[in-house]
Scaffold this motif. Structure first.
Motif, mmCIF file in Angstrom:
data_model
loop_
_atom_site.group_PDB
_atom_site.id
_atom_site.type_symbol
_atom_site.label_atom_id
_atom_site.label_comp_id
_atom_site.label_asym_id
_atom_site.label_seq_id
_atom_site.Cartn_x
_atom_site.Cartn_y
_atom_site.Cartn_z
ATOM 1 N N VAL A 44 0.846 -1.196 0.000
ATOM 2 C CA VAL A 44 0.000 0.000 0.000
ATOM 3 C C VAL A 44 0.883 1.248 0.000
ATOM 4 O O VAL A 44 1.840 1.332 0.769
ATOM 5 N N VAL A 45 0.547 2.189 -0.881
ATOM 6 C CA VAL A 45 1.190 3.502 -0.896
ATOM 7 C C VAL A 45 0.146 4.516 -0.440
ATOM 8 O O VAL A 45 -0.924 4.630 -1.051
ATOM 9 N N MET A 46 0.435 5.237 0.627
ATOM 10 C CA MET A 46 -0.518 6.204 1.174
ATOM 11 C C MET A 46 -0.424 7.531 0.423
ATOM 12 O O MET A 46 0.653 7.945 -0.010
ATOM 13 N N ILE A 47 -1.563 8.194 0.302
ATOM 14 C CA ILE A 47 -1.632 9.542 -0.270
ATOM 15 C C ILE A 47 -2.082 10.463 0.852
ATOM 16 O O ILE A 47 -3.176 10.305 1.387
ATOM 17 N N SER A 48 -1.201 11.403 1.247
ATOM 18 C CA SER A 48 -1.546 12.260 2.385
ATOM 19 C C SER A 48 -1.075 13.677 2.141
ATOM 20 O O SER A 48 -0.242 13.941 1.265
ATOM 21 N N SER A 49 -1.575 14.598 2.938
ATOM 22 C CA SER A 49 -1.204 16.009 2.804
ATOM 23 C C SER A 49 0.107 16.277 3.539
ATOM 24 O O SER A 49 0.592 15.452 4.311
ATOM 25 N N LEU A 50 0.677 17.465 3.284
ATOM 26 C CA LEU A 50 1.920 17.864 3.939
ATOM 27 C C LEU A 50 1.673 18.604 5.250
ATOM 28 O O LEU A 50 2.582 19.191 5.816
ATOM 29 N N THR A 51 0.429 18.599 5.731
ATOM 30 C CA THR A 51 0.114 19.289 6.969
ATOM 31 C C THR A 51 0.675 18.532 8.167
ATOM 32 O O THR A 51 1.129 17.395 8.062
ATOM 33 N N GLU A 52 0.624 19.175 9.340
ATOM 34 C CA GLU A 52 1.055 18.531 10.582
ATOM 35 C C GLU A 52 0.290 17.244 10.811
ATOM 36 O O GLU A 52 0.861 16.199 11.133
ATOM 37 N N GLN A 53 -1.025 17.312 10.621
ATOM 38 C CA GLN A 53 -1.852 16.116 10.814
ATOM 39 C C GLN A 53 -1.498 15.053 9.785
ATOM 40 O O GLN A 53 -1.440 13.863 10.095
ATOM 41 N N GLY A 54 -1.233 15.477 8.548
ATOM 42 C CA GLY A 54 -0.865 14.534 7.505
ATOM 43 C C GLY A 54 0.443 13.825 7.800
ATOM 44 O O GLY A 54 0.596 12.636 7.530
ATOM 45 N N LEU A 69 1.746 13.184 10.799
ATOM 46 C CA LEU A 69 1.519 12.211 11.870
ATOM 47 C C LEU A 69 0.785 10.982 11.342
ATOM 48 O O LEU A 69 1.115 9.844 11.694
ATOM 49 N N ALA A 70 -0.180 11.215 10.468
ATOM 50 C CA ALA A 70 -0.921 10.092 9.894
ATOM 51 C C ALA A 70 -0.027 9.234 9.015
ATOM 52 O O ALA A 70 -0.167 8.008 8.978
ATOM 53 N N THR A 71 0.917 9.875 8.315
ATOM 54 C CA THR A 71 1.852 9.131 7.473
ATOM 55 C C THR A 71 2.686 8.175 8.311
ATOM 56 O O THR A 71 2.871 7.001 7.948
ATOM 57 N N LEU A 72 3.204 8.651 9.436
ATOM 58 C CA LEU A 72 4.002 7.791 10.309
ATOM 59 C C LEU A 72 3.174 6.644 10.871
ATOM 60 O O LEU A 72 3.642 5.512 10.992
ATOM 61 N N GLU A 73 1.929 6.927 11.223
ATOM 62 C CA GLU A 73 1.063 5.867 11.739
ATOM 63 C C GLU A 73 0.805 4.827 10.647
ATOM 64 O O GLU A 73 0.787 3.623 10.913
ATOM 65 N N ALA A 74 0.642 5.299 9.403
ATOM 66 C CA ALA A 74 0.412 4.376 8.296
ATOM 67 C C ALA A 74 1.618 3.469 8.084
ATOM 68 O O ALA A 74 1.480 2.266 7.843
#
Length: 366
Positions: free
Chosen positions: A74-84, A86-91
């Motif tokens: 799986v390759v995640m698509i996320s924003s460059l925001t602070e929340q994004g 943190l979500a990237t690391l969790e993914a």
């Protein structure tokens, strides 16, 4: 190869789908996480791109279901925001192979500009080995509880040269690296005798959170290197993203700093530049190099040079790599001391580092 594109935005589904079709994929799409799980069961794709922010079932929940029910890249698509970030690391912790960040602003234009990057990452992910770190999260949680109970006594700072502080451990990683780094660095003891310098290919929005996450799990303190800093033993320094780590000597002290990314290097933070500057500053027999999972060949030529000059060099074996690119380039050069799995690296690092530090101190006394 089959790719499933999961995004609640019809525009993003179409644009990413068109990009991957041009990249040679047979593409299907899904609008929600629940629909994605059905598509996976029916179409059996080789790789999935997954948006993080979706209604009904968010990307992280969907990813957790995928990895527990039908594990696949799986390759995640996320924003460059602070929340994004943190979500990237969790993914990544949940098992995602890689991620593509959507810049702020006109996202559709930015996605088109990243066509080569997206195709490259998704193709690499499609051929990736899904790492099964059984019990890793539980082991790290238990280790963190032990670490939090410790009382740390700061070391007296020594001047760099002539004190043994001139020895360094240099670690480079890319795709699949964060999970492997967590496993290795959390297994090193609090008195590991050298500074540990880490270059993980990541944007600057993520490296701060990654460093903080590592600091929660590691016996040694972990800091994100953002400015000129004196290097201390038993400390882990993670290079800030979108820039390069440079090793130097100033006023008799061994230091590292962050420099603007150099266009001569293809990836950042650059493993190649970190190793080159370390070799310009420290004798090769005082350096240990480690090259972990990742696309491309960043650091391979420089670590081969380090090996030929007398440094000790490890490469992660294909058996545990998510993407056997960077280590393969090093192994094929024939200039490596050990090719071992990620789970074996920490113990071997401890032995080699302590042996080399003993040799350095013995030579200083002679």
């Amino acid at each position: 190869m089959k790719a499933l594109v999961v995004d609640d935005s019809a525009l993003m589904r179409r644009q990413i789908g068109e990009i991957l079709t041009r990249g040679g994929f047979d593409v299907t799409t899904a609008r929600t996480g629940a629909e994605a799980l059905l598509r996976i069961a029916e179409d059996k794709p080789d790789v999935v791109t997954l948006d993080i922010n979706m209604p009904e079932m968010d990307g992280l929940t969907c990813l957790s279901r995928i990895m527990s029910e039908t594990p696949l890249p799986v390759v995640m698509i996320s924003s460059l925001t602070e929340q994004g970030a943190l979500a990237t690391l969790e993914a990544i912790a949940l098992g995602a192979v890689d991620y593509v960040h959507k810049p702020e602003g006109t996202v559709s234009v930015a996605i088109k500009e990243q066509e080569d990057l997206i195709i490259g990452k998704v193709k690499a992910a499609a051929g990736a080995r899904i790492r099964r770190s059984t019990g890793l999260r539980e082991r790290m949680a238990a280790k963190r509880e032990t670490i939090m109970r410790k009382t740390y006594i700061p070391r007296a700072r020594n001047s760099g040269y002539g004190s043994g502080n001139e020895a360094l451990t240099l670690i480079g990683a890319s795709t699949g690296g964060p999970a492997v780094l967590e496993e290795i660095l959390s297994s090193l003891t609090a008195d590991y005798p050298m500074p540990v310098l880490v270059c993980q290919h990541m944007p600057a929005t993520v490296t701060r959170h990654f460093s903080e996450r590592l600091n929660n799990y590691c016996a040694m303190p972990v800091v994100e290197l953002r400015r000129q800093t004196v290097l201390e033993p038993s400390t882990i320094y993670v290079a800030r993203g979108d820039a390069d780590m440079v090793v130097m000597e100033r006023n008799g002290e061994l230091m590292a700093t962050i420099a603007p990314s150099d266009k001569r290097y293809n990836w950042h933070p650059s493993v190649s530049r970190m190793v080159s500057t370390a070799m310009d500053t420290v004798t090769a027999d005082s350096l240990i190099g480690v090259l972990l999972t990742g696309m491309g060949d960043d650091g391979a030529a420089e670590l081969a040079k380090l090996h030929r000059a007398g440094g000790y060099v490890f490469a992660e074996s294909e058996e545990s790599c998510v993407v056997y690119g960077m280590p393969r380039s090093l192994v094929e050069s024939g200039c490596v001391n050990e090719v071992i799995t990620a789970s074996q690296i920490a113990a071997r690092l401890e032995r080699v580092a302590n042996t080399r530090m003993h040799a350095i101190k013995t030579a200083m006394k002679a």
